[in-house]
Motif scaffolding. Structure first.
Motif, PDB file in Angstrom:
ATOM      1  N   ALA B  14       5.563   0.780 -12.678  1.00  0.00           N
ATOM      2  CA  ALA B  14       6.736   0.988 -11.825  1.00  0.00           C
ATOM      3  C   ALA B  14       6.380   1.812 -10.595  1.00  0.00           C
ATOM      4  CB  ALA B  14       7.840   1.687 -12.611  1.00  0.00           C
ATOM      5  N   ALA B  15       5.508   2.781 -10.788  1.00  0.00           N
ATOM      6  CA  ALA B  15       5.116   3.620  -9.662  1.00  0.00           C
ATOM      7  C   ALA B  15       4.336   2.807  -8.629  1.00  0.00           C
ATOM      8  CB  ALA B  15       4.289   4.798 -10.162  1.00  0.00           C
ATOM      9  N   ASP B  17       4.664  -0.349  -8.104  1.00  0.00           N
ATOM     10  CA  ASP B  17       5.680  -1.165  -7.422  1.00  0.00           C
ATOM     11  C   ASP B  17       6.334  -0.361  -6.309  1.00  0.00           C
ATOM     12  OD1 ASP B  17       5.236  -3.308  -8.993  1.00  0.00           O
ATOM     13  OD2 ASP B  17       7.032  -3.081 -10.236  1.00  0.00           O
ATOM     14  N   GLU B  18       6.620   0.875  -6.630  1.00  0.00           N
ATOM     15  CA  GLU B  18       7.264   1.763  -5.650  1.00  0.00           C
ATOM     16  C   GLU B  18       6.372   1.927  -4.415  1.00  0.00           C
ATOM     17  OE1 GLU B  18       8.156   5.588  -7.448  1.00  0.00           O
ATOM     18  OE2 GLU B  18       8.134   6.492  -5.438  1.00  0.00           O
ATOM     19  N   GLN B  21       6.496  -1.132  -2.370  1.00  0.00           N
ATOM     20  CA  GLN B  21       7.761  -1.230  -1.638  1.00  0.00           C
ATOM     21  C   GLN B  21       7.758  -0.315  -0.419  1.00  0.00           C
ATOM     22  OE1 GLN B  21      11.028  -0.733  -4.413  1.00  0.00           O
ATOM     23  NE2 GLN B  21      10.338  -2.521  -5.547  1.00  0.00           N
ATOM     24  N   LEU B  22       7.108   0.849  -0.572  1.00  0.00           N
ATOM     25  CA  LEU B  22       7.047   1.814   0.533  1.00  0.00           C
ATOM     26  C   LEU B  22       6.167   1.302   1.671  1.00  0.00           C
ATOM     27  CD1 LEU B  22       6.556   5.210  -1.357  1.00  0.00           C
ATOM     28  CD2 LEU B  22       8.494   4.623   0.118  1.00  0.00           C
ATOM     29  N   TRP B  68       4.208   9.666  -2.156  1.00  0.00           N
ATOM     30  CA  TRP B  68       4.135   8.929  -3.419  1.00  0.00           C
ATOM     31  C   TRP B  68       3.110   9.574  -4.365  1.00  0.00           C
ATOM     32  CZ3 TRP B  68      -0.041   6.455  -5.619  1.00  0.00           C
ATOM     33  CH2 TRP B  68       0.234   5.644  -6.748  1.00  0.00           C
ATOM     34  N   HIS B  72       3.779  11.502  -8.008  1.00  0.00           N
ATOM     35  CA  HIS B  72       3.204  11.006  -9.262  1.00  0.00           C
ATOM     36  C   HIS B  72       1.925  11.742  -9.654  1.00  0.00           C
ATOM     37  CE1 HIS B  72       6.109   7.728  -9.459  1.00  0.00           C
ATOM     38  NE2 HIS B  72       5.930   7.573  -8.161  1.00  0.00           N
TER      39      HIS B  72
END
Lengths: 460, 460
Positions: B14-15, B17-18, B21-22, B68, B72
């Motif tokens: 998921a991270a 993916d984030e 997206q960024l 990001w 994380h």
């Protein structure tokens, strides 16, 4: 003007006893001496007497004094000769004044490596004189060099007349001994020309204005004295903007002066009135420069020709130092006139003409005469505003200087070229450093001085 | 050799993916490309593949990527062209690789102020070439200048051949744009020659090897190209110590070369075998220097005379660049021989003769040939130890280099003059920086990167 720092609860008498037991008779409590050690050369005034003065004679004294101040959360101001112009060394009411004037030993002159190791209290001119006995010299030459100490020069990253050729004090510092807020002693830097080991804390401490640690000793770089006789040159201009353009051209050229100063007509008049020196009286401004080395005479001719190209109406070269000596009279002459409301802004050299033009507009708008003395070669100006000796007059003059400061910033400049922020300019810091950058600066400060005892509320 | 950093738990899919997206398609997950972006030019090897590579195209990309990584707790390595020799840009297993190669725009050439503003990914030689179109040049010239990027040069405070005349990269940096560990963007420094407003974070970031922030853009100082033709000189010595003494004399003199390099006889032999260049074959060592400016020819004669005084047996001057070009072949020639176990130590220039003598003793003691190439003028040496291509041979060669490193330190020197600490020399840091100083360095690091995501476990 009063200090803006928080009020400090004086520690108990027991704590003072403890300090005296630690440092003995180097602790001074006599109010007359405390008052004497409370001011620097700025107009910033202490809010009240400090608790004690420590005349440190060794790094260990400094370490003990700071350990004590740290334990008792006492704010500390640090001083050498007290020549600072930004109020950075002014005492805190109820604080500790740490004087390094007695730490005045030249520890080592390493002639083959062109290095000197000195204690912080060595007078800058004494270091220079000692180096010259070996054919070397210390490049930084702030106007206060005859009295100011090297520790203060380093703490403020002092400038001076020769920066166009040799850079600022930072460029001459190879290594430092520093006592941190809690009394820990560290040694930063190296004796080599190149060193990329760890973070450059040496450069960080230079110019930190007593906020990160107390510089107790330094290893500085010397340079060989250039051969031959220096050559002095002058060029008079009917327009100060033209003089600015000449400086811009010189700064971007290959023939480099060691010194390149500007005096406007009003400054020349004030100097001549103070002590007639034979300075040529320009219509608008005069440039005074010096070249050094084997080709000093040839370089001076090249620079004079550049000035002519940019509109100089009268030029000349000579072998003597008279013109530069006259230039060095600017500060005492302005002081004698009571004209001490001055500032220390800088602009990129190609913006000098615009800066001079803008100052003229500010002068007209406020109907105040502004005289300009400048280390023109590196874009550092000291405009002085005419003002009577009343608080109201000073307030008005400060308003004029604010406009000059904002003009410098609008031209990509700086609110302080060489005097520092200290207490005097602390309220202007946000004009140049945005909130994000200030936050980072204060995070670094907090990492080294979490109890905020070192020169709190000043510098950054 | 393996990375010594802690093992990192890869963040959930998921991270990733984030992150995509960024930053969109500038996020690279292809293992072949990840592997390619995992190494630099050192012998330090990544422990495993990074999680992702971000090819940043803007400061905002860098800011988003770091935000990001910060959120994380992903370790980040930063790279330009990957020419570093200390392993500082080697990927972390499960980490983020941040490449600035695409940020390669020269934003502004401010010719009148001799300033250039560039993005971090500009190749150093490209900046220099752009400046030369306007009669200016960029003084720092690391051997990698044709391929390395200015961001990496600044992050490592790169040296090169011209430091004796122009200083190191730090001396050429006026202002920086930096993205902090949590994605905040700050701008440090000023466009003026003098600026004493706040802490000098610019100097602190220079040479911080990616540990404090990611340099995304810089305003650097250019200089006017000296007039006339450069003059090259050479001087051969029967004793390398004598060559060292000649360098010491030159460094403390007023006639200054722009370049002053030393090759020992073995290095000359290796270069000549690699590509015959007409380098004179010395009995012990040859000095190769260059002078510039109007009096280049005269200065070269002065320097050659100094060399003769100190025992040079054969000297000469010329107008061409052939000798310096031959000098620049040293690295590829040594590499071609498989002689890549080398180091990067420095000593004060007056200790050069003692350093050369000591290296001779180390060579005899270990019965290993050591060839020496040195930026002699600033006391920076790159000794290379003969070693076969086995781990055991490399281990033995490393032992020899350890002795050389300790020798440099015993002479007041440094364990790295220009390559940096990175991962490769991290275990040696304590040899030069004592525990107290390391503690302060790490406190500064912690203040700016409390989660320790930026180049963790390296540099400091």
């Amino acid at each position: 003007m009063e200090t803006t720092t928080r009020t400090v609860r004086p520690p108990a008498i027991a704590a003072l006893d403890e300090l005296q037991q630690l440092i003995g008779e180097r602790v001074v409590l006599d109010p007359v001496q405390l008052a004497r050690a409370s001011r620097d050369s700025s107009r910033f005034q202490p809010a009240g007497l400090p608790l004690a003065l420590v005349r440190a004679e060794s790094t260990e004294d400094v370490s003990l004094a700071l350990s004590w101040a740290h334990a008792h959360s006492v704010p500390v101001s640090v001083r050498g000769a007290g020549t600072g112009l930004a109020g950075g060394a002014v005492a805190y009411q109820g604080g500790l004044v740490l004087s390094l004037e007695r730490m005045d030993r030249i520890v080592e002159l390493d002639v083959p490596n062109c290095l000197a190791t000195v204690q912080a209290g060595v007078v800058t001119a004494d270091l220079d004189a000692a180096a010259r006995e070996h054919g070397l010299f210390f490049p930084p030459d702030p106007a206060s060099a005859q009295t100011s100490t090297i520790g203060g020069n380093i703490a403020t990253n002092a400038g001076g007349l020769r920066c166009i050729a040799h850079g600022v004090t930072r460029d001459a510092v190879a290594a430092l001994e520093v006592v941190l807020a809690d009394g820990r002693i560290i040694r930063t830097g190296a004796r080599t020309r190149k060193n990329v080991v760890g973070l450059d804390l040496t450069s960080l401490f230079v110019g930190s204005e007593g906020t990160l640690g107390v510089i107790t000793a330094a290893t500085v770089r010397l340079k060989p004295v250039p051969p031959g006789r220096p050559r002095t040159f002058r060029a008079s201009f009917d327009s100060i903007e033209a003089a600015g353009r000449a400086v811009t051209a010189i700064a971007a050229g290959t023939a480099q002066p060691e010194v390149l100063e500007l005096l406007d007509a009003q400054s020349v008049a004030i100097i001549e009135q103070y002590s007639p020196s034979g300075l040529p009286m320009p219509k608008a401004a005069v440039l005074i420069g010096q070249t050094v080395g084997h080709d000093a005479a040839e370089a001076a001719e090249v620079l004079v020709a550049v000035c002519r190209t940019h509109g100089a109406v009268e030029v000349g070269t000579s072998e003597g130092d008279e013109l530069l000596e006259a230039r060095r009279l600017a500060n005492p002459a302005l002081t004698a006139q009571g004209l001490r409301v001055s500032c220390d802004v800088g602009v990129p050299v190609a913006q000098l003409a615009a800066m001079f033009h803008g100052i003229g507009e500010i002068s007209e708008r406020h109907r105040r005469r502004i005289s300009i003395v400048a280390h023109a070669g590196d874009g550092n100006l000291h405009p002085t505003v005419e003002a009577g000796d009343t608080p109201e007059e000073h307030r008005l003059a400060e308003g004029v200087l604010d406009d000059i400061t904002r003009l410098a910033l609008s031209l990509g400049g700086t609110i302080s070229g060489e005097h520092g922020i200290g207490a005097v300019k602390h309220h202007e810091l946000h004009l140049q450093l945005d909130a994000g950058l200030l936050e980072v600066q204060r995070a670094v400060k907090h990492a080294l001085d979490p109890k905020q005892i070192l020169t709190p509320g000043r510098g950054i």
